[in-house]
Design a protein around this motif. Structure first.
Motif, short mmCIF file in Angstrom:
data_model
loop_
_atom_site.label_atom_id
_atom_site.label_comp_id
_atom_site.label_asym_id
_atom_site.label_seq_id
_atom_site.Cartn_x
_atom_site.Cartn_y
_atom_site.Cartn_z
N MET A 1 -3.91 -59.44 -16.36
CA MET A 1 -3.55 -58.43 -15.35
C MET A 1 -3.58 -59.11 -13.97
O MET A 1 -4.44 -59.94 -13.71
CB MET A 1 -4.59 -57.29 -15.36
N GLU A 2 -2.69 -58.65 -13.11
CA GLU A 2 -2.61 -59.19 -11.74
C GLU A 2 -3.98 -59.12 -11.09
O GLU A 2 -4.66 -58.11 -11.18
CB GLU A 2 -1.59 -58.30 -10.99
N GLY A 3 -4.40 -60.22 -10.49
CA GLY A 3 -5.60 -60.14 -9.65
C GLY A 3 -6.88 -59.93 -10.44
O GLY A 3 -7.89 -59.57 -9.88
N VAL A 4 -6.82 -60.12 -11.76
CA VAL A 4 -8.05 -59.92 -12.52
C VAL A 4 -8.91 -61.18 -12.39
O VAL A 4 -8.47 -62.28 -12.72
CB VAL A 4 -7.74 -59.69 -14.03
N GLY A 5 -10.10 -61.00 -11.84
CA GLY A 5 -10.98 -62.17 -11.68
C GLY A 5 -11.68 -62.46 -13.00
O GLY A 5 -11.72 -61.61 -13.90
N GLU A 6 -12.29 -63.63 -13.05
CA GLU A 6 -13.05 -64.04 -14.24
C GLU A 6 -14.04 -62.93 -14.61
O GLU A 6 -14.25 -62.63 -15.76
CB GLU A 6 -13.78 -65.36 -13.89
N GLU A 7 -14.56 -62.29 -13.51
CA GLU A 7 -15.64 -61.34 -13.82
C GLU A 7 -15.11 -60.11 -14.52
O GLU A 7 -15.86 -59.29 -14.98
CB GLU A 7 -16.37 -60.94 -12.51
N GLU A 8 -13.78 -59.93 -14.60
CA GLU A 8 -13.30 -58.70 -15.24
C GLU A 8 -12.51 -59.00 -16.51
O GLU A 8 -11.94 -58.12 -17.11
CB GLU A 8 -12.40 -57.94 -14.25
N MET A 9 -12.50 -60.23 -16.94
CA MET A 9 -11.65 -60.59 -18.08
C MET A 9 -12.26 -60.07 -19.38
O MET A 9 -13.48 -60.10 -19.58
CB MET A 9 -11.51 -62.11 -18.16
N GLU A 10 -11.39 -59.54 -20.26
CA GLU A 10 -11.83 -59.09 -21.57
C GLU A 10 -12.15 -60.32 -22.42
O GLU A 10 -11.67 -61.42 -22.16
CB GLU A 10 -10.72 -58.27 -22.25
N GLY A 11 -13.03 -60.12 -23.42
CA GLY A 11 -13.30 -61.20 -24.37
C GLY A 11 -14.28 -62.21 -23.82
O GLY A 11 -14.65 -63.16 -24.47
N VAL A 12 -14.72 -61.99 -22.55
CA VAL A 12 -15.72 -62.88 -21.96
C VAL A 12 -17.07 -62.17 -22.03
O VAL A 12 -17.16 -60.97 -21.80
CB VAL A 12 -15.37 -63.17 -20.48
N ASP A 13 -18.14 -62.86 -22.40
CA ASP A 13 -19.47 -62.25 -22.42
C ASP A 13 -20.05 -62.32 -21.01
O ASP A 13 -20.52 -63.36 -20.56
CB ASP A 13 -20.39 -62.98 -23.40
N HIS A 14 -19.98 -61.20 -20.33
CA HIS A 14 -20.43 -61.16 -18.93
C HIS A 14 -21.95 -61.15 -18.84
O HIS A 14 -22.50 -61.14 -17.76
CB HIS A 14 -19.85 -59.92 -18.25
N GLY B 1 -23.39 -49.69 -21.41
CA GLY B 1 -24.24 -50.48 -22.30
C GLY B 1 -23.48 -51.40 -23.22
O GLY B 1 -24.06 -51.96 -24.15
N CYS B 2 -22.17 -51.60 -22.96
CA CYS B 2 -21.38 -52.41 -23.91
C CYS B 2 -21.90 -53.83 -23.97
O CYS B 2 -22.42 -54.38 -22.99
CB CYS B 2 -19.91 -52.40 -23.51
N TYR B 3 -21.79 -54.44 -25.13
CA TYR B 3 -22.43 -55.73 -25.41
C TYR B 3 -21.98 -56.81 -24.42
O TYR B 3 -22.77 -57.59 -23.93
CB TYR B 3 -22.13 -56.18 -26.84
N ASP B 4 -20.65 -56.82 -24.10
CA ASP B 4 -20.15 -57.92 -23.26
C ASP B 4 -20.35 -57.66 -21.77
O ASP B 4 -19.99 -58.50 -20.94
CB ASP B 4 -18.67 -58.19 -23.56
N GLY B 5 -20.85 -56.49 -21.41
CA GLY B 5 -21.13 -56.23 -19.99
C GLY B 5 -19.91 -56.13 -19.13
O GLY B 5 -20.00 -56.07 -17.90
#
Ligand SMILES: CCCCCCCC/C=C\CCCCCCCCCC(=O)SCCNC(=O)CCNC(=O)[C@H](O)C(C)(C)COP(=O)(O)OP(=O)(O)OC[C@H]1O[C@@H](n2cnc3c(N)ncnc32)[C@H](O)[C@@H]1OP(=O)(O)O
Ligand SMILES: Cc1cc2nc3c(=O)[nH]c(=O)nc-3n(C[C@H](O)[C@H](O)[C@H](O)COP(=O)(O)OP(=O)(O)OC[C@H]3O[C@@H](n4cnc5c(N)ncnc54)[C@H](O)[C@@H]3O)c2cc1C
Length: 638
Positions: free
Chosen positions: A1-14, A593-597
């Motif tokens: 998605m446009e402008g999606v930072g690392e902190e908002e990427m799906e599939g990443v364990d935040h 409370g989702c696992y990946d935060g």
């Protein structure tokens, strides 16, 4: 998605950075939380089975009408049963599947009370007749004890069961409006049978409250049988929540049942109309309630751990204030106030888990003794189940609400899972015994124990609990010493009852730590949590502890310092400690409370799914808002 930072990427364990801080073996802690490797395997497998099956989706509950919600619950219950049969699940796996479906339903009372009542109070013959039908769900049962006019006072129930020796039957009747059965779960629209509690009358003489198996509805077309008026009692607290359960109202109009449908393990009525009371305590009629109270304690650790899992993960995700030189703001989990509110609840979740394990053992032990007509531990079992049910449900209900507040505004969203969890959970403070009424039972037990044992209630407690034990003894002596009646002192005695139950929880946590606990750093973490639980309560009730003289103000200050140090020790392990509950995102039902935060994108996405956003211009605009906006601007006389 446009402008999606690392902190908002799906599939990443935040929360990976948090998980990497863990100082103990999380997989080993998962086994401790589950109770055994086998229990963990069953829980893990079944929770994933439920989470992966769209037939068990629950994210739409808050948008359904009561009738749609209830029909969906029936569909899920039937689907769960089909899954159990098709997969040939064991009784243990089936119970876990119903648990992870996570929806109060008639099945809770069928499996949780109707069947245990027959097992506990039915004769062998009655068990052989009714249990196979119930296990195959060829009949669906409920537990019909409470009435419109009486719930706590079982001996005040008004429904009558009059023996007719001419026909060898009991006549079940609701003599007054207040004798209508009111509240039984599953009764309103589903149950075909009830265990109905009624005043037994034989030959014109009353013999107190007994249980009777009564058929309510036809097994052919589900219509109520002759003399039966039955329905749902209406909407309850919150949307969704417990409205998936058909708590019902039931009136009997001289309903006849065969004599052999009185549960006769504890007492009997012969065909000649002779009442026989076995040489067992009449309170065994209450046995099902004792059984359910001990399961409710285990439920408390589940419900509290869910809320704590949500609040802990979100507290690690949420940043607010504290940015240095344009750097990231502070994680709210790092604030001492957040820790002082959250970590005692985390410790309580583990404490309730272990007291639930112990209570399950105590119940099994007393049940075995009863089979040998050994009633010696029945009073203690009653007091422990009643008191611990009261203590853990009150703390859990308050804890879920605290977790909602720990999540700030987003905790108030349905998508946080916390409002629903609270709404479903809070009746646990009332059902299976109002918590105050149950504490009064504990107070009565303590009074009797003190009078029998003198001042010392028990010396069988670990050293670490001396302060807790002295507190109880002091609270009792202060009350028992003065010559005033139980009723006059009841509010004070209830406080002593709570103190007694807290002593039990602390001492059983300490005993748990004396067991062999495998896994790197696991026992150390549990020791920290045990100390947090004990010191938090000491801090909260320090007035009691100081007044007993067993701690000094300096001790109280040291305890507070130690608490702060313990919070710092938990901090790096907090996410791992809630990961150890091994809850799926499906079961948690919480974006926070989702696992990946990865909370914010999920919150934003979920908002647009609300039915209100199906149209840009809301229904009602043209009818109500446009005229408002377009009205002539009158010269205001304001
Ligand atoms: C989406 C999120 C989900 C979150 C998770 C949520 C979890 C829940 C999930 C799903 C929900 C579905 C599951 C819900 C299941 C629960 C449904 C609720 C069912 C009910 O509520 S059933 C009805 C319950 N009713 C009660 O509990 C009534 C309470 N009252 C009594 O028990 C008695 O009236 C009394 C004990 C208060 C008094 O009894 P009484 O006969 O008058 O006796 P006393 O005079 O007080 O005492 C005499 C003597 O007997 C001893 N005694 C009393 N009771 C017992 C006993 N049970 N066992 C042993 N001995 C007993 C008492 O101590 C006295 O002894 P003494 O004479 O002093 O020696
Ligand atoms: C969600 C839900 C599900 C339920 N499911 C079932 C079911 O399946 N089957 C069933 O039979 N029942 C069921 N119940 C009923 C439940 O068991 C009763 O509501 C419960 O036992 C409390 O009794 P009560 O409602 O009469 O409360 P009350 O006793 O009327 O309580 C009202 C107030 O009076 C106080 N009080 C009462 N007696 C005393 C006393 N002696 N001293 C001091 N204070 C006192 C209480 O502490 C409370 O503050 C359910 C209830 C709920 C809410």
């Amino acid at each position: 998605m446009e402008g999606v930072g690392e902190e908002e990427m799906e599939g990443v364990d935040h929360l990976a950075h948090e998980r990497n801080k863990s100082e103990f073996d999380v997989d080993a802690m998962k086994i401790v939380w589950a109770g055994s490797p086998h229990a963990f395997d069953v829980s893990d497998r079944i929770s994933k089975l439920v989470a992966s099956d769209p037939g068990f989706r629950k994210d739409n509950r808050s948008t359904l009408s009561r009738k749609e919600l209830f029909k969906n619950t029936l569909r899920k219950a039937a689907y769960a049963w089909k899954t159990i049969v098709d997969l040939r699940l064991s009784e243990e796996e089936a119970a876990k599947l119903r648990f992870y479906v996570d929806e109060p339903a008639f099945t809770d009372l069928h499996w949780g009370m109707f069947i245990p009542a027959i097992k506990g109070q039915g004769t062998e013959e009655q068990q052989q007749k009714w249990l196979p039908l119930a296990y195959k769900m060829q009949i669906i049962g409920c537990y019909a004890q409470t009435e419109l006019g009486h719930g706590s006072n079982v001996q005040g129930l008004e429904t009558t069961a009059t023996f007719d020796s001419q026909t060898d039957e009991f006549i079940i009747h609701s003599p007054t409006l207040t004798s209508s059965k009111w509240w039984p779960g599953g009764l309103g629209k589903v149950a075909t049978h009830a265990i109905a509690y009624a005043r037994l009358i034989v030959g014109g003489r009353e013999h107190g409250v007994h249980g009777f198996i009564v058929q309510l509805r036809s097994l052919e077309d589900h219509s109520p049988l002759l003399g039966i008026t039955v329905g749902d009692i209406g909407m309850k607290f919150g949307n969704g929540a417990y409205n998936t359960m058909d708590n019902g109202v039931l009136q009997f109009d001289h309903v006849r049942i065969p004599r052999n449908q009185m549960l006769m393990r504890v007492s009997q009525v012969t065909c000649e109309g002779k009442y026989k009371q076995s040489d067992v305590p009449r309170q065994l009629v209450y046995g099902t309630m004792v059984y359910v109270r001990q399961t409710i304690v285990a439920d408390a650790s589940c419900a509290l751990s869910r809320a704590v899992c949500i609040a802990t993960r979100y507290s690690a995700v949420r940043r607010q204030f504290g940015s240095q030189n344009g750097g990231p703001e502070t994680q709210v989990i790092d604030y001492k106030t957040q820790q002082s509110r959250l970590f005692p609840l985390l410790a309580s979740a583990y404490a309730f888990r272990f007291i639930g394990e112990w209570l399950k053992w105590l119940y099994a032990d007393v049940t075995q003794r009863l089979q040998a007509n050994d009633f010696s531990t029945l009073p203690e079992a009653h007091a422990c189940t009643a008191g611990l049910k009261s203590l853990t449900t009150t703390a859990t209900a308050d804890g879920i609400e605290e977790c909602r507040k720990l999540c700030g505004g987003h905790g108030y969203l349905c998508s946080s899972g916390l409002p629903e969890l609270f709404a479903v959970y809070v009746p646990a403070c009332t059902y299976e015994g109002d918590n105050t009424v149950l504490l009064l039972q504990v107070a009565r037990f303590l009074m009797k124990t003190v009078s029998q044992l003198g001042s010392r209630l028990s010396s069988k407690k670990p050293v670490g609990t001396i302060a807790y034990m002295t507190r109880v003894e002091h609270l009792m002596q202060c009350r028992c010493g003065v010559q005033r009646g139980f009723a006059e002192l009841s509010a004070d005695l209830v406080e002593a009852a709570v103190a007694h139950c807290q002593l039990i929880v602390v001492s059983k946590f300490i005993e748990k730590l004396q067991q062999e606990i495998p896994g790197k750093g696991v026992k150390q973490q549990l020791e920290v949590l045990c100390n947090i639980y004990a010191l938090f309560l000491l801090h909260k009730h320090q007035g009691d502890f100081l007044s007993t003289g067993c701690i000094t103000p300096k001790h109280a200050a040291l305890a507070n310092d130690e608490l702060r140090s313990l919070y710092s020790q938990v901090r790096p392990n907090a996410i791992a400690l809630v990961d150890a509950f091994n809850y799926t995102d499906h079961y948690l039902g919480s974006i926070l409370g989702c696992y990946d935060g990865n909370v914010y994108p999920k919150l934003y996405e979920a908002a647009w799914k609300d039915p209100l956003n199906e149209s840009v211009v809301p229904d009602g605009y043209h009818l109500y808002i446009r005229p408002l906006l377009k009205q002539e601007i009158r010269t205001a006389r304001l």
